[in-house]
Design an enzyme around this catalytic site. Structure first.
Site, PDB file in Angstrom:
ATOM      1  N   ASP A 150      -2.473 -27.794   4.854  1.00  0.00           N
ATOM      2  CA  ASP A 150      -3.375 -27.156   3.878  1.00  0.00           C
ATOM      3  C   ASP A 150      -2.789 -25.919   3.214  1.00  0.00           C
ATOM      4  OD1 ASP A 150      -3.358 -25.518   6.094  1.00  0.00           O
ATOM      5  OD2 ASP A 150      -5.513 -25.178   6.119  1.00  0.00           O
ATOM      6  N   GLU A 151      -1.478 -25.720   3.281  1.00  0.00           N
ATOM      7  CA  GLU A 151      -0.904 -24.475   2.767  1.00  0.00           C
ATOM      8  C   GLU A 151       0.502 -24.711   2.227  1.00  0.00           C
ATOM      9  OE1 GLU A 151      -1.464 -20.605   4.979  1.00  0.00           O
ATOM     10  OE2 GLU A 151       0.671 -20.891   5.315  1.00  0.00           O
TER      11      GLU A 151
END
Length: 403
Positions: free
Chosen positions: A126-127
């Site tokens: 998610d990053e």
């Protein structure tokens, strides 16, 4: 990405938007327990809110993966035990993780970013880090214009929001991405160090963990500004040469790490924490099924990403929280679930299985690309570590007796 795992679930269950929701808990299909509440001719979005399980009714030792922002205001957060979270926010709705769906959205939002700003470093599901330096329009309004374009493009394609920190380096950009969640953009200039970074707790620095933060507090240092006021030599004396020198650099906002677009994984692993302690004798069948499933999932991960490995290992956490690990190197590179299961089972023979277990994990290391010369080279005669068939059968039998 903003509360990524939870946000993916809210796409499926829009009726839960604005409510406290936590993601975590036991292994099961995401919709399994509530599908029966779908009205005739309706969809998942038509399931009444009262049909969803509540955190107050959760029993077990699961850990929260993420929580929606309405749940976070109660102090609920990632890596918190579900039972502890239930005391803080009993009215929260609890849903398990749908990893397949999360990975699908992860690939999608990263593909969108690469189309806009191709110099991107993948930092997990998610990053990401993105280098705006040479992207057309990347410097307009200090990077804010390009950040808005990325947000808009991701939202239009997925319905998901993200928060972006723009700064001279990765260290400060990481901190800035947390300033205005959710769906925020924060631009931090070098001249903002003392006003925007120094007042933050030391724990906000990516790399200063709970133990280091606790020691800093014992020494009277709570903010990054206070850390910046420490002499380099004093930090080295208290934290060691490498860590002390690094702390001095990050406190002054210095970080020369480039955005790395390609990086090879060191290992791939799968692990699970049990809802209750399991014993190798009393719960042999259940442990065996879990163990085999973990080995198969690691094999699938390797195959999906095009890797093979030679070092296969296990990780156990006992009921007293002590950890045991063992590994073994096989003769040739593999991504075969049966080989991984057999070798990991052999590792089990080298650890104590008398105490109940809280966690079980399987890991494959010494990775290489499946099509690389290293992985495809034939094994020299007489140099292999292959187990003779009779011994291999014995190892399988022993593993079977354990799990």
């Amino acid at each position: 990405m903003d509360a990524f795992f939870a946000s993916v679930e809210l796409l499926r269950y829009p009726q839960l938007k604005g409510l406290p929701v936590v993601i975590g808990g036991g292994r099961r299909k995401v919709d399994e327990a509530i599908m029966r509440h779908v009205p005739e001719g309706g969809t998942l979005a038509d399931i009444p809110v009262e049909a969803f399980p509540l955190l107050k009714d959760y029993v077990g030792r699961g850990v929260i993966t993420t929580a929606t922002y309405p749940a976070r205001v109660f102090g609920v957060g990632s890596a918190m035990g579900m039972m502890k979270a239930a005391k803080l926010c009993p009215q929260a709705i609890v849903l398990p993780v749908d990893f397949d769906e999360v990975r699908r959205f992860s690939r999608q939002f990263k593909g969108i970013i690469r189309d806009i700003a191709p110099i991107m470093e993948d930092r997990g599901v998610d990053e990401v880090y993105i280098d705006f330096t040479d992207v057309p329009g990347g410097q307009r309004e200090g990077g804010r214009v390009l950040a808005r374009l990325i947000q808009k493009s991701i939202f239009e394609a997925t319905g998901l929001t993200c928060s972006i920190g723009v700064a001279p380096n990765k260290l400060i950009a990481k901190m800035a991405s947390e300033f205005q969640k959710p769906n925020g953009i924060s631009v931090v200039y070098e001249s903002d160090l003392q006003t925007r970074i120094w007042p933050l707790p030391c724990r906000k620095v990516n790399g200063i963990g709970p133990k280091a933060d606790e020691k800093l507090k014992r020494l009277g240092i709570e903010t990054i500004g206070q850390l910046a006021g420490c002499e380099r030599e004093w930090l080295i004396a208290n934290f060691g040469k490498a860590t002390g020198a690094w702390m001095h650099e990050v406190a002054w906002g210095r970080d020369n790490r480039p955005v790395v677009t390609e990086s090879e994984p060191v290992s791939m692993s799968r692990e699970t924490t049990f809802e209750r302690d399991l014993h190798a004798v009393r719960d042999r069948a259940e442990l065996g099924a879990i163990f085999t499933h973990l080995c198969e999932k690691v094999a699938e991960d390797l195959q999906r990403k095009g890797y093979v490995g030679k070092t296969i290992g296990i990780k156990l956490r006992y009921d007293d929280f002590k950890i045991a690990t063992r590994d073994q190197t096989v003769a040739s590179f593999t991504a075969d679930g049966k080989v991984i299961r057999q070798t990991a089972g052999h590792c089990l023979r080298r650890v104590s299985l008398e105490r109940p277990l809280r966690l079980l994990g399987v890991r494959v290391g010494t990775l290489a690309k499946a099509d690389s010369p290293e992985a495809t080279a034939p094994m020299s005669e007489g140099t292999g570590l292959r187990t003779p068939s009779r011994a291999r059968t014995k190892a399988q039998d022993t593993t079977g007796s354990l799990f």
